[in-house]
Design an enzyme around this catalytic site. Structure first.
Site, PDB file in Angstrom:
ATOM      1  N   LYS A  13     -11.515   4.673  -9.899  1.00  0.00           N
ATOM      2  CA  LYS A  13     -11.118   5.638 -10.936  1.00  0.00           C
ATOM      3  C   LYS A  13     -10.130   5.020 -11.933  1.00  0.00           C
ATOM      4  O   LYS A  13     -10.281   5.185 -13.140  1.00  0.00           O
ATOM      5  CB  LYS A  13     -10.467   6.884 -10.303  1.00  0.00           C
ATOM      6  CG  LYS A  13     -11.380   7.662  -9.388  1.00  0.00           C
ATOM      7  CD  LYS A  13     -10.712   8.934  -8.876  1.00  0.00           C
ATOM      8  CE  LYS A  13      -9.506   8.702  -7.992  1.00  0.00           C
ATOM      9  NZ  LYS A  13      -9.782   8.108  -6.660  1.00  0.00           N
ATOM     10  N   ARG A  88      -7.276  17.406  -6.481  1.00  0.00           N
ATOM     11  CA  ARG A  88      -7.705  16.761  -5.253  1.00  0.00           C
ATOM     12  C   ARG A  88      -8.067  17.782  -4.177  1.00  0.00           C
ATOM     13  O   ARG A  88      -8.399  17.418  -3.061  1.00  0.00           O
ATOM     14  CB  ARG A  88      -6.576  15.886  -4.736  1.00  0.00           C
ATOM     15  CG  ARG A  88      -6.905  14.408  -4.743  1.00  0.00           C
ATOM     16  CD  ARG A  88      -5.666  13.676  -4.259  1.00  0.00           C
ATOM     17  NE  ARG A  88      -5.938  12.351  -3.793  1.00  0.00           N
ATOM     18  CZ  ARG A  88      -5.864  11.273  -4.574  1.00  0.00           C
ATOM     19  NH1 ARG A  88      -5.595  11.365  -5.840  1.00  0.00           N
ATOM     20  NH2 ARG A  88      -6.080  10.089  -4.051  1.00  0.00           N
ATOM     21  N   ARG A 122      -7.179  -4.952  -2.273  1.00  0.00           N
ATOM     22  CA  ARG A 122      -6.716  -4.669  -3.631  1.00  0.00           C
ATOM     23  C   ARG A 122      -5.328  -5.242  -3.887  1.00  0.00           C
ATOM     24  O   ARG A 122      -4.447  -5.144  -3.047  1.00  0.00           O
ATOM     25  CB  ARG A 122      -6.695  -3.146  -3.826  1.00  0.00           C
ATOM     26  CG  ARG A 122      -6.121  -2.691  -5.155  1.00  0.00           C
ATOM     27  CD  ARG A 122      -6.606  -1.322  -5.537  1.00  0.00           C
ATOM     28  NE  ARG A 122      -6.086  -0.259  -4.693  1.00  0.00           N
ATOM     29  CZ  ARG A 122      -6.480   1.018  -4.813  1.00  0.00           C
ATOM     30  NH1 ARG A 122      -7.386   1.370  -5.707  1.00  0.00           N
ATOM     31  NH2 ARG A 122      -5.969   1.941  -4.014  1.00  0.00           N
ATOM     32  N   ARG A 152      -0.179  -2.301  -2.782  1.00  0.00           N
ATOM     33  CA  ARG A 152       0.415  -0.971  -2.657  1.00  0.00           C
ATOM     34  C   ARG A 152       0.769  -0.694  -1.199  1.00  0.00           C
ATOM     35  O   ARG A 152       0.018  -1.065  -0.300  1.00  0.00           O
ATOM     36  CB  ARG A 152      -0.578   0.094  -3.139  1.00  0.00           C
ATOM     37  CG  ARG A 152      -0.381   0.478  -4.583  1.00  0.00           C
ATOM     38  CD  ARG A 152      -1.518   1.318  -5.117  1.00  0.00           C
ATOM     39  NE  ARG A 152      -1.857   2.470  -4.289  1.00  0.00           N
ATOM     40  CZ  ARG A 152      -2.816   3.342  -4.597  1.00  0.00           C
ATOM     41  NH1 ARG A 152      -3.518   3.184  -5.713  1.00  0.00           N
ATOM     42  NH2 ARG A 152      -3.086   4.362  -3.811  1.00  0.00           N
ATOM     43  N   ARG A 163      -6.728   8.581   4.279  1.00  0.00           N
ATOM     44  CA  ARG A 163      -7.034   8.977   2.894  1.00  0.00           C
ATOM     45  C   ARG A 163      -8.506   9.329   2.730  1.00  0.00           C
ATOM     46  O   ARG A 163      -8.868  10.258   2.002  1.00  0.00           O
ATOM     47  CB  ARG A 163      -6.661   7.845   1.936  1.00  0.00           C
ATOM     48  CG  ARG A 163      -5.174   7.800   1.645  1.00  0.00           C
ATOM     49  CD  ARG A 163      -4.687   6.432   1.258  1.00  0.00           C
ATOM     50  NE  ARG A 163      -5.149   5.984  -0.040  1.00  0.00           N
ATOM     51  CZ  ARG A 163      -5.102   4.711  -0.442  1.00  0.00           C
ATOM     52  NH1 ARG A 163      -4.631   3.779   0.356  1.00  0.00           N
ATOM     53  NH2 ARG A 163      -5.513   4.382  -1.636  1.00  0.00           N
TER      54      ARG A 163
HETATM   55  P1  ADP Z   1      -6.302   6.492  -4.385  1.00  0.00           P
HETATM   56  O1  ADP Z   1      -7.268   7.207  -5.295  1.00  0.00           O
HETATM   57  O2  ADP Z   1      -6.565   5.026  -4.278  1.00  0.00           O
HETATM   58  O3  ADP Z   1      -6.140   7.142  -3.042  1.00  0.00           O
HETATM   59  P2  ADP Z   1      -3.984   7.522  -5.897  1.00  0.00           P
HETATM   60  O4  ADP Z   1      -3.051   6.631  -6.610  1.00  0.00           O
HETATM   61  O5  ADP Z   1      -4.823   8.450  -6.706  1.00  0.00           O
HETATM   62  O6  ADP Z   1      -4.853   6.532  -5.013  1.00  0.00           O
HETATM   63  O7  ADP Z   1      -3.175   8.414  -4.842  1.00  0.00           O
HETATM   64  C1  ADP Z   1      -2.278   7.868  -3.902  1.00  0.00           C
HETATM   65  C2  ADP Z   1      -1.665   8.971  -3.051  1.00  0.00           C
HETATM   66  O8  ADP Z   1      -0.873   9.848  -3.884  1.00  0.00           O
HETATM   67  C3  ADP Z   1      -2.644   9.911  -2.361  1.00  0.00           C
HETATM   68  O9  ADP Z   1      -3.099   9.376  -1.124  1.00  0.00           O
HETATM   69  C4  ADP Z   1      -1.803  11.177  -2.199  1.00  0.00           C
HETATM   70  O10 ADP Z   1      -0.922  11.056  -1.103  1.00  0.00           O
HETATM   71  C5  ADP Z   1      -0.962  11.205  -3.449  1.00  0.00           C
HETATM   72  N1  ADP Z   1      -1.625  12.016  -4.518  1.00  0.00           N
HETATM   73  C6  ADP Z   1      -2.168  11.548  -5.679  1.00  0.00           C
HETATM   74  N2  ADP Z   1      -2.711  12.551  -6.401  1.00  0.00           N
HETATM   75  C7  ADP Z   1      -2.509  13.692  -5.689  1.00  0.00           C
HETATM   76  C8  ADP Z   1      -2.850  15.068  -5.852  1.00  0.00           C
HETATM   77  N3  ADP Z   1      -3.556  15.490  -6.930  1.00  0.00           N
HETATM   78  N4  ADP Z   1      -2.465  15.951  -4.910  1.00  0.00           N
HETATM   79  C9  ADP Z   1      -1.784  15.556  -3.833  1.00  0.00           C
HETATM   80  N5  ADP Z   1      -1.457  14.280  -3.583  1.00  0.00           N
HETATM   81  C10 ADP Z   1      -1.801  13.346  -4.482  1.00  0.00           C
END
Ligand code: ADP
Ligand code: ZN
Length: 210
Positions: A13, A88, A122, A152, A163
């Protein structure tokens, strides 16, 4: 145009968002990036978010929705934005529909079997660039800006499993949510390169405007 980018962790994404930002001038809003910036800055939001992120769980909805709602009041989003990592779950999607107009949901669909390797391999840069170790050939700095690459904190096998589970149970139902609204565009990635995936997305988005 206002876009929601949907996809499992590691689907690409962020990579696609950067390309879309460049081509269409859409503002890229990543809740994950916002949380990581808050963690780095030691803010109250960062303190709350960290424990959830480290466990591969979702940060509570109130915190997350407030952040996005607030971000969408800024003027720069008026000509179009892309949400990466939000919504999400169903609650967040319904909230979003109350404070913003979404035109299309781009669903980046990848084979789950690829995700573990993608995420654990990554390496990212603070400028937003993201690489896989297999294509770095030992390089430890960013090709775009020269800064050191890092991994990360949540890109480890234990957290990735959680996740992925969170994605399957809470986020995947959004595919049907946007389908029912007639807004869903799905791109099947298979073994496509980021450039190929981008071309598929552009083809679909440009098709909408005809
Ligand atoms: P990825 O898509 O690789 O899992 P992100 O950077 O989008 O990575 O998200 C990392 C973490 O941040 C998620 O695992 C979650 O804990 C938190 N997070 C991100 N966006 C949201 C959201 N919309 N609602 C709740 N938690 C979120
Ligand atoms: Zn960089």
């Amino acid at each position: 145009m206002n876009i929601v980018l949907l996809g499992a962790p590691g689907a690409g994404k962020g990579t696609q968002a950067a390309l879309l930002e460049e081509k269409y001038g859409l503002v890229h809003i990543s809740t994950g990036d916002i949380f990581r910036a808050n963690i780095k800055g030691g803010t109250p939001i960062g303190k709350v978010a960290k424990s959830y992120i480290d466990a591969g769980k979702l940060v509570p909805d109130e915190v997350t929705c407030d952040i996005v709602k607030d971000r969408l009041t800024r003027d720069d989003v008026k000509s179009g934005f892309m949400l990466d990592g939000f919504p999400r779950n169903l609650f967040q999607a319904e909230e979003l529909d109350k404070f913003a107009r979404i035109d299309v949901c781009v669903n980046i669909s990848v084979d789950f079997s690829l995700i573990m390797d993608r995420i654990c391999g990554r390496r990212v840069c603070s400028c937003g660039a993201s690489y896989h170790i297999s294509s770095l050939g030992g390089r430890t700095t960013c090709e775009k800006c020269g800064k050191p690459l890092y991994q990360r904190a949540d890109d480890n096998p234990e957290t990735v499993g959680a996740r992925l589970e969170t994605y399957k149970t809470q986020t995947a139902p959004l595919i049907d949510y946007y389908k029912a609204q007639g807004k869903l565009l799905t791109v099947e990635c298979g073994n496509a390169t980021p450039a190929e995936v981008f071309a598929m997305i552009c083809g679909k988005l440009d098709g909408l405007n005809k």
